[in-house]
Motif scaffolding. Structure first.
Motif, PDB file in Angstrom:
ATOM      1  N   SER A 274       0.838  -1.192   0.000  1.00 40.28           N
ATOM      2  CA  SER A 274       0.000   0.000   0.000  1.00 40.28           C
ATOM      3  C   SER A 274       0.876   1.246   0.000  1.00 40.28           C
ATOM      4  N   GLY A 275       0.495   2.218  -0.839  1.00 39.52           N
ATOM      5  CA  GLY A 275       1.267   3.444  -0.944  1.00 39.52           C
ATOM      6  C   GLY A 275       0.860   4.218  -2.180  1.00 39.52           C
ATOM      7  N   PHE A 276       1.604   5.281  -2.464  1.00 38.92           N
ATOM      8  CA  PHE A 276       1.359   6.115  -3.640  1.00 38.92           C
ATOM      9  C   PHE A 276       2.584   6.024  -4.531  1.00 38.92           C
ATOM     10  N   PHE A 277       2.358   5.640  -5.805  1.00 32.90           N
ATOM     11  CA  PHE A 277       3.443   5.397  -6.742  1.00 32.90           C
ATOM     12  C   PHE A 277       3.213   6.211  -8.015  1.00 32.90           C
ATOM     13  N   THR A 278       4.294   6.765  -8.572  1.00 36.79           N
ATOM     14  CA  THR A 278       4.207   7.561  -9.789  1.00 36.79           C
ATOM     15  C   THR A 278       5.238   7.076 -10.796  1.00 36.79           C
ATOM     16  N   SER A 279       4.976   7.371 -12.066  1.00 39.80           N
ATOM     17  CA  SER A 279       5.899   6.975 -13.133  1.00 39.80           C
ATOM     18  C   SER A 279       5.962   8.090 -14.167  1.00 39.80           C
ATOM     19  N   TYR A 280       6.865   9.033 -13.943  1.00 39.83           N
ATOM     20  CA  TYR A 280       7.036  10.158 -14.861  1.00 39.83           C
ATOM     21  C   TYR A 280       8.458  10.155 -15.413  1.00 39.83           C
ATOM     22  N   GLY A 281       8.600  10.633 -16.641  1.00 41.16           N
ATOM     23  CA  GLY A 281       9.923  10.749 -17.237  1.00 41.16           C
ATOM     24  C   GLY A 281      10.562   9.433 -17.612  1.00 41.16           C
ATOM     25  N   GLN A 282       9.768   8.357 -17.677  1.00 39.12           N
ATOM     26  CA  GLN A 282      10.290   7.053 -18.071  1.00 39.12           C
ATOM     27  C   GLN A 282      10.171   6.881 -19.588  1.00 39.12           C
ATOM     28  N   PRO A 283      10.947   5.963 -20.188  1.00 36.08           N
ATOM     29  CA  PRO A 283      10.876   5.771 -21.643  1.00 36.08           C
ATOM     30  C   PRO A 283       9.481   5.450 -22.158  1.00 36.08           C
TER      31      PRO A 283
ATOM     32  N   LEU B  13      -0.533   5.381  -9.300  1.00 36.05           N
ATOM     33  CA  LEU B  13      -1.233   4.264  -8.668  1.00 36.05           C
ATOM     34  C   LEU B  13      -1.241   4.521  -7.164  1.00 36.05           C
ATOM     35  N   HIS B  14      -2.447   4.706  -6.614  1.00 36.93           N
ATOM     36  CA  HIS B  14      -2.593   5.007  -5.188  1.00 36.93           C
ATOM     37  C   HIS B  14      -3.357   3.868  -4.532  1.00 36.93           C
TER      38      HIS B  14
ATOM     39  N   LYS C  14      -4.510   2.423   2.533  1.00 41.80           N
ATOM     40  CA  LYS C  14      -4.634   1.439   3.603  1.00 41.80           C
ATOM     41  C   LYS C  14      -6.083   1.055   3.858  1.00 41.80           C
ATOM     42  N   ASP C  15      -7.041   1.939   3.503  1.00 38.18           N
ATOM     43  CA  ASP C  15      -8.447   1.632   3.767  1.00 38.18           C
ATOM     44  C   ASP C  15      -9.054   0.716   2.712  1.00 38.18           C
ATOM     45  N   GLY C  16      -8.237   0.254   1.752  1.00 40.65           N
ATOM     46  CA  GLY C  16      -8.722  -0.681   0.749  1.00 40.65           C
ATOM     47  C   GLY C  16      -9.279  -0.039  -0.498  1.00 40.65           C
ATOM     48  N   THR C  17      -9.141   1.286  -0.654  1.00 40.44           N
ATOM     49  CA  THR C  17      -9.570   1.951  -1.882  1.00 40.44           C
ATOM     50  C   THR C  17      -8.347   2.265  -2.737  1.00 40.44           C
ATOM     51  N   PHE C  18      -8.578   2.446  -4.042  1.00 40.65           N
ATOM     52  CA  PHE C  18      -7.465   2.744  -4.938  1.00 40.65           C
ATOM     53  C   PHE C  18      -7.873   3.796  -5.961  1.00 40.65           C
ATOM     54  N   GLU C  19      -6.854   4.423  -6.544  1.00 35.45           N
ATOM     55  CA  GLU C  19      -7.004   5.316  -7.687  1.00 35.45           C
ATOM     56  C   GLU C  19      -5.869   5.006  -8.656  1.00 35.45           C
ATOM     57  N   MET C  20      -6.176   5.035  -9.943  1.00 37.48           N
ATOM     58  CA  MET C  20      -5.154   4.784 -10.953  1.00 37.48           C
ATOM     59  C   MET C  20      -5.404   5.708 -12.138  1.00 37.48           C
ATOM     60  N   ALA C  21      -4.343   6.310 -12.656  1.00 36.06           N
ATOM     61  CA  ALA C  21      -4.432   7.151 -13.844  1.00 36.06           C
ATOM     62  C   ALA C  21      -3.508   6.581 -14.904  1.00 36.06           C
ATOM     63  N   LEU C  22      -3.999   6.464 -16.138  1.00 34.19           N
ATOM     64  CA  LEU C  22      -3.197   5.889 -17.203  1.00 34.19           C
ATOM     65  C   LEU C  22      -3.507   6.559 -18.531  1.00 34.19           C
ATOM     66  N   MET C  23      -2.580   6.431 -19.473  1.00 40.72           N
ATOM     67  CA  MET C  23      -2.750   7.001 -20.803  1.00 40.72           C
ATOM     68  C   MET C  23      -3.690   6.122 -21.628  1.00 40.72           C
ATOM     69  N   GLY C  24      -4.514   6.774 -22.453  1.00 40.43           N
ATOM     70  CA  GLY C  24      -5.487   6.061 -23.268  1.00 40.43           C
ATOM     71  C   GLY C  24      -6.885   6.228 -22.699  1.00 40.43           C
ATOM     72  N   GLU C  25      -7.882   5.931 -23.513  1.00 37.53           N
ATOM     73  CA  GLU C  25      -9.274   6.061 -23.093  1.00 37.53           C
ATOM     74  C   GLU C  25      -9.917   4.683 -23.042  1.00 37.53           C
ATOM     75  N   TYR C  26     -10.411   4.334 -21.850  1.00 37.42           N
ATOM     76  CA  TYR C  26     -10.982   3.015 -21.615  1.00 37.42           C
ATOM     77  C   TYR C  26     -12.280   3.179 -20.820  1.00 37.42           C
TER      78      TYR C  26
ATOM     79  N   VAL D 209       5.358   7.343  -1.147  1.00 41.89           N
ATOM     80  CA  VAL D 209       5.083   7.085   0.264  1.00 41.89           C
ATOM     81  C   VAL D 209       4.641   5.638   0.393  1.00 41.89           C
ATOM     82  N   ARG D 210       4.958   5.019   1.527  1.00 41.28           N
ATOM     83  CA  ARG D 210       4.510   3.654   1.812  1.00 41.28           C
ATOM     84  C   ARG D 210       3.714   3.669   3.109  1.00 41.28           C
ATOM     85  N   TYR D 211       2.516   3.083   3.061  1.00 45.29           N
ATOM     86  CA  TYR D 211       1.664   3.048   4.247  1.00 45.29           C
ATOM     87  C   TYR D 211       1.927   1.820   5.108  1.00 45.29           C
ATOM     88  N   GLY D 212       2.571   0.812   4.538  1.00 41.84           N
ATOM     89  CA  GLY D 212       2.802  -0.419   5.278  1.00 41.84           C
ATOM     90  C   GLY D 212       3.987  -0.358   6.217  1.00 41.84           C
TER      91      GLY D 212
END
Length: 284
Positions: free
Chosen positions: A40-49, A60-61, A64-76, A158-161
């Motif tokens: 559990s934590g908040f992770f980002t991926s910027y400036g990668q190939p 990707l968030h 700890k309460d079991g909820t998540f959020e994710m943002a990605l390129m493309g429309e789905y 950040v890491r919540y665990g």
């Protein structure tokens, strides 16, 4: 198990997430590793190939309460399936990104992301996550309709665990910004932007009981009217395990902002939000 990383596979019925069983530990070992290495934590991926490519996961968030959020390129599944939305601007329309929200859970053999909300029922999203040395993740998986998504490298903000040395209760109360004011009369805010403060007091109030944070520019001791939906805050650990902790702040409908606590004690605190110099605060 391979020593370089912990392999966490989301074992779902979708064939695109199939993993050779030889790469997986037995159930007892997997359960132990998941408990010990809580992802559990908040992770980002910027400036990668692979940044900007279709299916690339930017944020990707995993809370700890079991909820998540994710943002990605493309429309789905834009605003059709539960938990899916495609942001847009007034001038240019859709931004070409998808945001997904819902719940997640970990088990002996993996993690399941389940989008929730208004719309048609959504299928679970399978991801394979390799937790590597330090605080980096490699993420791969599929999203409807069977499209590949992922990120070669995601950095842990950040890491919540892990246990942080500073708790929300330690922050409780009002703090005054005492960082030098620049020649234009600005100080840096906790989200990294600037605010004009000449002739004002720049303060922030943490309410540990409510889990809210309010940063304001105060004139003659009078606070502006409280917002209807105050920002939330919590404290997690620095991914490397060193340092007092990381403050995570989030507005309603927004993405987290993080401030790494550089020093804390004696009624003083310094924070790193990625600027040229740390933010300095004193307890009021």
């Amino acid at each position: 198990m391979k020593p370089a990383f912990l392999l966490v596979c989301i074992a779902l019925a979708l064939p695109a997430c199939a993993v050779d069983s030889a790469d997986l530990p037995d159930d007892d070992a997997a359960e132990s590793d998941l408990t010990k290495n809580d992802i559990s934590g908040f992770f980002t991926s910027y400036g990668q190939p692979d940044t900007g490519t279709q299916g690339h996961i930017d944020n990707l968030h995993l809370r700890k309460d079991g909820t998540f959020e994710m943002a990605l390129m493309g429309e789905y599944g834009c605003d059709v399936y539960a938990g899916y939305s495609c942001p847009s601007t007034w001038n240019d329309g859709r931004t070409g990104r998808t945001e997904v929200k819902g719940t997640w859970k970990a088990g002996a053999s993996g993690v399941t992301l389940q989008p929730t909300g208004e719309g048609r029922p959504s299928a679970p999203i399978p991801l394979t996550i390799k937790v590597r040395a330090g605080s980096k993740l490699t993420v791969t998986g599929t999203i409807v309709p069977n499209r590949k998504i992922g990120a070669a490298t995601m950095d842990g903000e950040v890491r919540y665990g892990k246990a942080a040395k500073v708790t929300p209760q330690d922050l409780d109360g009002t703090w005054k910004f005492v960082s030098p004011v620049d020649r234009d009369g600005d100080q840096q805010r906790l989200n990294g932007t600037l605010i004009y403060v000449r002739g004002y007091e720049h303060v922030v109030r943490f309410d540990a009981a409510a889990g809210t944070v309010r940063e304001e520019r105060v004139e003659n001791g009078r606070w502006p009217r409280a917002p209807k939906y105050p920002d939330s805050f919590t404290v997690g650990a620095v991914p490397s395990g060193t340092g007092p902790g990381v403050i995570v702040m989030q507005s309603r409908g927004g993405w987290p902002d993080t401030a790494r606590i550089v020093s804390f004690g004696g009624g003083k605190m310094s924070l790193d939000v990625g600027g040229d110099a740390p933010i300095l605060l004193e307890r009021q």
